[in-house]
Design a protein around this motif. Structure first.
Motif, PDB file in Angstrom:
ATOM      1  N   UNK A  49      40.957  48.699  38.217  1.00 23.47           N
ATOM      2  CA  UNK A  49      41.875  48.708  39.354  1.00 23.47           C
ATOM      3  C   UNK A  49      41.244  48.183  40.642  1.00 23.47           C
ATOM      4  N   UNK A  50      39.917  48.154  40.717  1.00 23.09           N
ATOM      5  CA  UNK A  50      39.228  47.672  41.906  1.00 23.09           C
ATOM      6  C   UNK A  50      38.713  46.234  41.765  1.00 23.09           C
ATOM      7  N   UNK A  51      39.094  45.567  40.695  1.00 22.88           N
ATOM      8  CA  UNK A  51      38.580  44.228  40.419  1.00 22.88           C
ATOM      9  C   UNK A  51      38.826  43.260  41.574  1.00 22.88           C
ATOM     10  N   UNK A  52      40.052  43.240  42.119  1.00 22.95           N
ATOM     11  CA  UNK A  52      40.357  42.295  43.203  1.00 22.95           C
ATOM     12  C   UNK A  52      39.513  42.596  44.446  1.00 22.95           C
ATOM     13  N   UNK A  53      39.290  43.872  44.728  1.00 26.11           N
ATOM     14  CA  UNK A  53      38.435  44.233  45.868  1.00 26.11           C
ATOM     15  C   UNK A  53      36.978  43.834  45.605  1.00 26.11           C
ATOM     16  N   UNK A  54      36.529  44.038  44.377  1.00 27.54           N
ATOM     17  CA  UNK A  54      35.159  43.662  44.027  1.00 27.54           C
ATOM     18  C   UNK A  54      34.964  42.155  44.169  1.00 27.54           C
ATOM     19  N   UNK A  55      35.933  41.375  43.739  1.00 26.20           N
ATOM     20  CA  UNK A  55      35.838  39.924  43.876  1.00 26.20           C
ATOM     21  C   UNK A  55      35.808  39.518  45.350  1.00 26.20           C
TER      22      UNK A  55
END
Length: 114
Positions: free
Chosen positions: A11-17
């Protein structure tokens, strides 16, 4: 074993990117039940990972920040910086994931006995 923001289904993938464009870290911080006594038991229970090691090594490193990286600070300053007496920091190395997880699991079981 916690969030893995570098994986597309997280769920945090976009923030991590966005915030970690070169990739997420293999660094984990957590507290051990039982405070300093539990943390010492965790280190004693670790069969694979040394409680401190060569910082330029590729092996998994397990340290106690309050008595290593932050030892020059007072206890009050450590707490203000978020470094609790029960905190353990693991920097994941090149061992196989199964070996790392096995060692952490059995070390946590050892710490739970204290």
């Amino acid at each position: 074993m916690g969030e893995l923001p570098g994986l597309p289904d997280n769920k945090y993938f976009s923030l991590a990117k966005k915030y970690l464009p070169k990739g997420a870290s293999g660094l984990l911080n957590f507290g051990v039940k039982g405070g300093a006594k539990g943390r010492r038991a965790l280190h004693r229970g670790s069969a694979v990972h040394e409680p401190s090691g060569k910082h330029r090594d590729a092996k998994t490193l397990v340290i106690h920040p309050a008595s290593t990286t932050h030892r020059q600070m007072s206890e009050a300053d450590q707490l203000q910086a978020g470094v609790r007496p029960d905190m353990v920091r693991i920097s994941v190395g090149i061992e196989t994931l199964d070996d790392i997880l096995w060692d952490i699991d059995q070390a946590l079981h050892e710490a739970a006995k204290s």
